[in-house]
Design an enzyme around this catalytic site. Structure first.
Site, PDB file in Angstrom:
ATOM      1  CB  THR A 103       1.572  23.115 -11.543  1.00 20.05           C
ATOM      2  OG1 THR A 103       1.732  22.052 -12.462  1.00 20.05           O
ATOM      3  CG2 THR A 103       1.873  24.417 -12.246  1.00 20.05           C
ATOM      4  CG  ASP A 180      -1.649  15.748 -14.461  1.00 13.50           C
ATOM      5  OD1 ASP A 180      -1.995  16.881 -14.863  1.00 13.50           O
ATOM      6  OD2 ASP A 180      -0.779  15.045 -15.031  1.00 13.50           O
ATOM      7  CE  LYS A 258      -5.659  19.405 -15.651  1.00 12.02           C
ATOM      8  NZ  LYS A 258      -4.231  19.134 -15.458  1.00 12.02           N
TER       9      LYS A 258
END
Lengths: 436, 624
Positions: A103, A180, A258
Site C-alpha cells: 500500500t 499484510d 498486525k
C-alpha cells in the site's frame, strides 16, 4: 467524426478505446456525454461506465436502439507531471529505501478498482516529493508486489539488498512493505541479518498514498528519521503509535504483529511495550536495543521452507492435520491457551516426531507463554516430543523454524536452534502494561 | 442574470457509509491529529483549489463522540451505502422526473481543508435530467441529484491547528442541482422552498437550522459563474442572489472604465518600498504591526479611482483585491484610493508614487507580512486578481456573510479532484427498485396543500405558508390534538414568527398545546396569544407564568360584565338616546380595558346585552 449507428451499439461501445468521448441517447429524451473509462470488474452486464465532464462516473445500461455519437476529445489541461527529485544534500551518508510494493507504494488501478504497486523510483517520488528534504535518500525498487504475494524465497533476496546497501555506505536502511505480511518479513530479516551496523526499519501504510490522508507519508518520514538516527543495529518495524499523525512506535521485529485489519496503529508489540517511539521528528528509545555492530553485515542463510503453521481449533480432524503435515520437516502449532491441542491429536504428533518431523508449540492467545507443565495435556504433548517455544508469536516461530531448518540437518539441531535466543525474540519478564 | 441552486439536505437515515446515527452531539471524547497532503489523482494532476489549501500547511484536530466509529475516523473502509438514504435520493429522482443512472459509481472528491478525515468527500451521482414545476407556471430544469457525505463541523482554529468535530461527518446529504434557469432573487427563494418541501415530504430528512443548505450559482452577462456556498437561511437566498448581481454589475462597469483607460497591472513581483515608511508610527504599516516584514507595492496603472466604491454602492474592486491578500494569510491590504489614511500620510503616498512612477490616473496597492515569502505570494495573487478585472469577473467560490454580502473563499474546484472510491463496489439501480419506490411515493407538497385546505376549510395562502414554511408537522400534530385549525395556522405562520423576529425561539409542542388550550377555554382571549408568546420568548418558564406576568389570567366573564356595566353607566345618556347604535362608540372604550383578557366576540356580545338592558348589567351592582 464518424457516427456509426447500429441497432445494438453495445459491441461498438465495448470496443472503444478508453478515453474516447461519446454522446449516448436513449431515444426517450435522455442524453449523456462523457469519456469512456474502464469497466469495474464488478460492473453489471451491458453497463458502460462514463466519466462526465463534471468529474462524476456513472454506469449506463446500454440497450439495443440507443444511439451513440463519437465526439472529438475534450482539450485536456496540462499535466503537472512528476516532479523531478529534489537535489539531495550531499556530504552525509544516505538512507537507502528498498521498496517491495504494498500500500505504501501503490496507486489506484482504474481497471480493477483496487490499488496496484508502483515499480519506479520516479513514481515513488511523485507520491513522496518531500522524502529527501531532510537528507539524502537512495531509492532501490526490489519487488513490486502486494505483501500477500511475498514468499519466503524473497526474504534472503531482500536481506542481500540490505547488506549491499550498508556495504555501499548506507547509514540505515528502510524497507517499504505491504502491511499484510510485514511482520513475517520483519522476523525473517531479524533472523537472516547478522552484525548490522545500523537500523533496518520496515515501514508500511494502511491508507494508499493517493489519498490526502495516507499515513504512508508520515510513516516514511519517521522511518527515514529513525534509519538516519543510527543508534542501534537491529531490525524494527515503524508504524503509527495511535490514530494521530505525530507519534510513531518502534517495534522489535520478532515481537510485532498486525492486530487490526485497517487502523493506522494496527501493529503492536506483543508481551512488551515497543522499543521506543518517534515524536516530532525525534527518536526516543525506551528499552535497550542491540547496539550497532562494527560490521561487516552479512546474510546468515539459507531458509528451508518445508514447514507449516497450523492453527488448532475444536473440530479439527486429526487425519486432516496429519495429512497437512505430509512432506514437511517442521510444523508450528498455534495451540489453544497455554499451548494445547485436543487429546485426539496426540497420536499423529507422536508418530510424526518419531519419524523426524520437528513439532513446535506456540499459543494462539498471542500473549503470554506456551507452558506444558500446568495441565496434563501439555505434559502429554511434551512427552510426545513437542518443543515449546514460550512466548514466541506463532508467525515468528514459523519464520524461525524455516531458518532453523536451513541451519541444521537433524531434528535435534533444529530443536536446539529453536530454543536459542537469536534476535532478542524471547522475553524473560512479562510485565503488566503501564508498569514503570 | 442566470442563477442555479444546489440544495443540500441532511437525511435522518443514519450515516451514509457506516452504522452511526445521523445526530449532532455536544459530548466530546478522545481527539486525534492529522495532516493532509495534496495528492496527485489518477491522472497525476493536482487540483488547484486543493493545492492552494495544502499550501497553508495546517494540522487538523478531530473530536470524536457517540456519533462516531472507525469509518468516520478514516480508520476503517466504508461500509456498503445506506439503503434508506439511497431510496430517499431515488424517491426525489422520481418526484422530479429525473433519470436515475443504471449503475452508481461512488467517487472521491478531494477536499483537503480538513473537513473530511480522509481528505475527500464520498459522493455519487444518482440521477440526471428532470424538472421542477413552480406555482408561477414556470419550470426549472434539474441537472443532477447526488448523494454524498456531509463534512465535519469546524469548531475553531488556533495557531495553525484547526479543530473539527466528527459528529456531522458522514451524515447523508442529498444534493439537488437545478439548471441555470432561475431568473430572479425571489424565484430562487421559491425554488429553494419548493425543493425543501419535496425533500421533507419523504419524511426522512433532518430538521432544524443547518440541516438544509443552499449553494447559489450566479452569473450575469459577461460574468463568470460564481458559487456562493452554504447559505443556511432561506430568507436570505434572494438577498445573496441580488447582492451578487449588484457586485457583478459594479465590477463589469469597472472593467469598461479600465479598458477605456488601457489600464494594466505592474510587475507582480512588486516593489519593496519599506524604506519610504521608516517614519510611520501607527497603522498596519508601522514597524510594530508588521514585525520587521517588508512593505511591498504593486503598481496599478490606470486603476486610479476605480478601486473605491461608486456612489450609491457598497461593492468595490479594492475589496476583491484585499480578499486575495486575506486568502493568502495576510490581514488585508491598503490601496491608493483609500489613502492617505491608516497612518499613511500624503508624503508617503507621494514617495510611493515616485518609486512606482505613477501618475494621477494610476493606483497602487500596499501590503506587508512578517514573512517576506508570504507577502510576495500574496502580492502575486493580488496582481492576478487585478489582471482578471480587465477580463471581467473570475469564476470563484464565495462564502455567504450574515449581512447578505459574500466574500471570496477559493477558486472553483475542477473535475480533476474526482476519482473513484475504490472501496465501494458499483451499485446497480434495478428497475424493480424504481418500481418499488414508485409504488410508495410520498404525498407531494401540492397535494398536501390541497388536502389540508380542504380538510380544515382553510385558505390556500395560509396552508401554503404551513406546507412551504416547514410547519406542516406541527400543524398536523396540534390540529390532531383537537385545536382549531384557524387558530393553529395563525399561531404557526404569524404569531410565532412575530414573537421572536430574530429566531431562536422554538417552544415545545406541549407548550403550544397549553397555550391554545388556554385560549380555547376562554382563560385568555385569542388576542392574548401574542402577549403570552412574547412572555415565553423572553424567558417565562411556562404558559401559566406568562399569562400571570401579563396580567391576562383570572379575568372572568363576571369581571368583563362589570367593566361593560361601568362603561354603559358612564354613558347612560348616549345609550338612552341612540340605543343599539351606541355600540360602536362604546366598544372601543371597553376593549381598551379588556383587550387580550377576553375574546373580542364575547366582549361584543356582553356589550350588546348590556345596551339592550338599558345600561344595567346583571352583576353591575355587586361589581361596582
Amino acid at each position: 467524426m464518424a457516427a456509426p449507428e447500429t441497432s445494438d451499439p453495445w459491441d461498438h461501445l465495448r470496443a472503444l478505446p478508453m478515453g474516447r468521448r461519446v454522446e449516448i441517447s436513449d431515444g426517450a429524451g435522455h442524453t449523456w456525454t462523457g469519456t469512456v473509462v474502464p469497466r469495474h470488474e464488478l460492473s453489471g452486464d451491458r453497463i458502460l461506465p462514463l466519466k462526465l465532464d463534471n468529474g462524476y462516473n456513472i454506469g449506463i445500461l446500454i440497450e439495443p436502439g440507443f444511439r451513440v455519437r463519437e465526439l472529438p476529445p475534450a482539450p485536456s489541461p496540462p499535466t503537472n507531471g512528476v516532479s523531478s527529485p529534489a537535489p539531495t544534500p550531499s556530504g552525509t551518508s544516505p538512507v537507502v529505501l528498498l521498496t517491495t510494493g504494498g500500500t505504501i507504494a501503490s496507486r489506484v488501478d482504474y481497471t480493477t478498482g483496487g490499488v496496484r504497486p508502483v515499480r519506479e523510483e520516479r513514481e515513488i517520488l511523485a507520491f513522496y516529493p518531500e522524502l529527501a528534504h531532510s537528507g539524502p535518500v537512495r531509492i532501490v525498487p526490489v519487488f513490486d508486489r502486494l505483501s500477500e504475494n511475498i514468499v519466503p524465497a524473497d526474504w534472503p533476496i531482500l536481506a542481500r539488498h540490505v547488506v549491499e546497501s550498508f556495504a555501499a555506505g548506507a547509514r540505515g536502511v528502510v524497507v517499504a512493505h505491504g502491511t499484510d505480511t510485514l511482520g513475517f518479513t520483519a522476523a525473517a530479516l531479524a533472523f537472516l541479518l547478522r552484525d548490522l551496523p545500523g537500523p533496518v526499519v520496515l515501514v508500511g501504510a494502511q491508507r494508499s498514498p493517493d489519498r490526502p490522508s495516507s499515513d504512508g507519508s508520515s510513516n516514511l518520514d519517521a522511518a527515514v528519521t529513525l534509519a538516519r538516527d543510527g543508534r542501534f543495529g537491529e531490525v524494527v518495524v515503524l508504524m503509527h503509535a495511535g490514530l494521530s499523525d505525530d507519534r510513531f512506535a518502534i517495534h522489535r521485529a520478532t515481537w510485532v504483529r498486525k492486530m487490526h485489519s485497517s487502523r493506522r496503529d494496527a501493529f503492536e508489540s506483543r508481551n512488551a511495550p515497543p522499543l521506543g517511539r518517534v515524536e516530532s521528528g525525534r527518536v526516543h528509545l525506551d528499552q535497550p536495543a542491540a547496539p550497532p555492530a562494527s560490521g561487516p553485515p552479512r546474510v546468515d542463510g539459507p531458509l528451508d521452507d518445508r514447514a507449516v503453521l497450523l492453527w488448532m481449533y475444536p473440530g479439527l480432524d486429526p487425519t486432516v492435520a496429519d495429512r497437512f503435515v505430509d512432506g514437511q520437516r517442521g510444523v508450528v502449532l498455534a495451540g489453544t491457551g497455554l499451548g494445547h491441542t485436543a487429546a485426539t491429536h496426540l497420536d499423529w504428533i507422536r508418530r510424526r516426531v518419531a519419524a523426524g518431523t520437528v513439532v513446535a508449540m506456540t499459543t494462539q492467545c498471542l500473549g503470554g507463554n506456551a507452558d506444558p507443565y500446568v495441565y496434563a495435556t501439555g505434559r502429554e504433548l511434551l512427552e510426545a516430543g513437542v518443543t515449546y517455544l514460550d512466548d514466541l508469536l506463532p508467525e515468528t516461530a514459523y519464520v524461525k523454524m524455516l531458518w532453523a531448518l536451513g541451519h541444521a540437518p537433524e531434528p535435534d539441531g533444529v530443536r536446539r536452534l529453536l530454543r536459542q535466543s537469536l534476535a532478542g525474540e524471547f522475553l524473560d519478564r512479562h510485565r503488566p502494561a503501564g508498569a514503570a | 442574470m442566470k442563477a442555479g441552486l444546489e440544495v443540500h439536505q441532511q437525511l435522518a437515515t443514519g450515516k451514509l457509509f457506516c452504522a452511526c446515527p445521523s445526530e449532532l452531539t455536544e459530548e466530546v471524547g478522545p481527539t486525534f491529529v492529522r495532516r493532509l497532503r495534496a495528492t496527485s489523482g489518477e491522472n497525476l494532476r493536482v487540483d488547484r483549489a486543493a493545492s492552494l489549501q495544502a499550501e497553508r500547511g495546517l494540522r487538523y484536530r478531530y473530536e470524536t463522540g457517540p456519533a462516531n466509529c472507525l469509518v468516520d475516523m478514516d480508520e476503517e473502509p466504508p461500509h456498503p451505502m445506506n439503503e434508506a438514504a439511497l431510496d430517499t435520493a431515488l424517491t426525489l429522482a422520481v418526484l422530479l422526473d429525473a433519470r436515475p443512472v443504471d449503475e452508481i459509481a461512488v467517487m472521491r472528491k478531494i477536499v483537503i481543508d480538513g473537513s473530511n478525515t480522509s481528505g475527500f468527500q464520498r459522493t455519487a451521482l444518482i440521477a440526471m435530467g428532470g424538472h421542477l414545476d413552480l406555482a408561477s407556471g414556470r419550470s426549472v430544469s434539474i441537472q443532477s441529484i447526488c448523494l454524498e457525505e456531509d463534512a465535519a463541523r469546524r469548531m475553531g482554529e488556533e495557531s495553525g491547528e484547526v479543530t473539527y468535530r466528527l459528529d456531522r461527518l458522514g451524515i447523508p446529504l442529498i444534493e439537488i442541482a437545478t439548471g441555470p434557469d432561475v431568473r430572479s432573487g425571489p424565484e430562487a427563494r421559491e425554488v429553494a422552498e419548493e425543493i425543501g418541501a419535496l425533500l421533507r415530504a419523504t419524511r426522512r430528512v433532518r430538521r432544524g437550522i443547518g440541516t438544509i443548505r443552499e449553494d447559489l450559482n450566479v452569473s450575469t452577462d459577461g460574468g463568470q459563474r460564481i458559487e456562493i456556498k452554504g447559505v443556511q437561511e432561506l430568507r436570505l437566498v434572494h438577498e445573496y442572489v441580488e447582492g451578487e448581481v449588484r457586485r457583478q454589475e459594479v465590477l463589469l462597469a469597472v472593467r469598461e472604465a479600465l479598458r477605456a483607460r488601457q489600464a494594466h497591472v505592474g510587475d507582480p513581483g512588486g516593489v519593496d518600498v519599506t524604506a519610504r515608511f521608516s517614519d510611520i508610527v501607527q497603522g498596519p504599516l508601522s514597524a510594530a504591526s508588521r514585525h520587521e516584514g517588508p512593505i511591498l507595492a504593486l503598481a496599478l496603472p490606470g486603476f486610479g479611482g476605480l478601486l473605491r466604491s461608486a456612489p450609491g454602492s457598497d461593492e468595490r474592486l479594492g475589496r476583491e483585491l484585499a480578499d486575495q491578500a486575506r486568502a493568502a494569510g495576510l490581514r488585508g491590504l491598503l490601496h491608493s484610493d483609500e489613502l492617505p489614511n491608516y497612518g499613511v500620510t500624503a508624503d508617503h503616498v507621494a514617495a510611493v508614487r515616485a518609486d512606482l512612477g505613477s501618475g494621477p490616473d494610476d493606483a497602487f496597492a500596499l501590503l506587508t507580512d512578517r514573512s517576506p515569502e508570504r507577502a510576495r505570494g500574496a502580492l502575486r495573487r493580488v496582481a492576478e486578481r487585478a489582471a482578471a478585472a480587465l477580463d471581467g469577473i473570475p469564476g470563484e467560490t464565495r462564502d455567504p456573510l450574515p449581512d447578505g454580502r459574500t466574500r471570496y473563499s477559493r477558486p472553483l474546484p475542477g473535475g480533476d479532484r474526482m476519482y473513484p472510491e475504490t472501496d465501494v463496489p458499483p451499485i446497480p439501480v434495478t428497475p424493480e427498485r424504481i418500481a418499488r419506490i414508485r409504488a410508495r411515493l410520498p404525498e407531494r407538497p401540492s397535494a398536501r396543500l390541497a388536502r389540508l385546505a380542504h380538510d380544515h376549510g382553510l385558505g390556500t395562502e395560509v396552508v401554503r405558508q404551513v406546507v412551504y414554511g416547514d410547519l406542516e408537522d406541527r400543524f398536523e400534530e396540534l390540529t390532531g390534538r383537537g385545536h382549531s385549525p384557524v387558530l393553529v395556522a395563525r399561531l404557526l405562520t404569524q404569531e410565532l414568527p412575530a414573537a421572536a423576529p430574530d429566531g431562536g425561539f422554538e417552544p415545545s409542542p406541549a407548550t403550544l398545546d397549553a397555550l391554545l388550550g388556554a385560549a380555547e377555554s376562554g382563560r385568555i382571549a385569542k388576542e392574548g396569544i401574542p402577549t403570552v408568546l412574547r412572555g415565553l420568548a423572553n424567558g417565562a418558564p411556562s404558559v401559566e407564568a406568562a399569562i400571570g406576568a401579563a396580567g391576562l389570567g383570572g379575568f372572568t366573564a363576571q369581571d368583563l360584565d362589570a367593566v361593560v356595566a361601568r362603561v354603559v353607566d358612564a354613558n347612560a345618556e348616549l345609550v338612552r338616546r341612540r340605543g343599539p347604535e351606541s355600540f360602536s362608540a362604546l366598544m372601543g372604550d371597553v376593549m381598551k380595558e379588556v383587550r387580550g383578557r377576553r375574546d373580542g366576540r364575547e366582549v361584543a356580545e356582553a356589550l350588546r346585552r348590556a345596551i339592550a338592558r338599558g345600561g344595567r348589567g346583571p352583576d353591575a351592582v355587586g361589581a361596582a
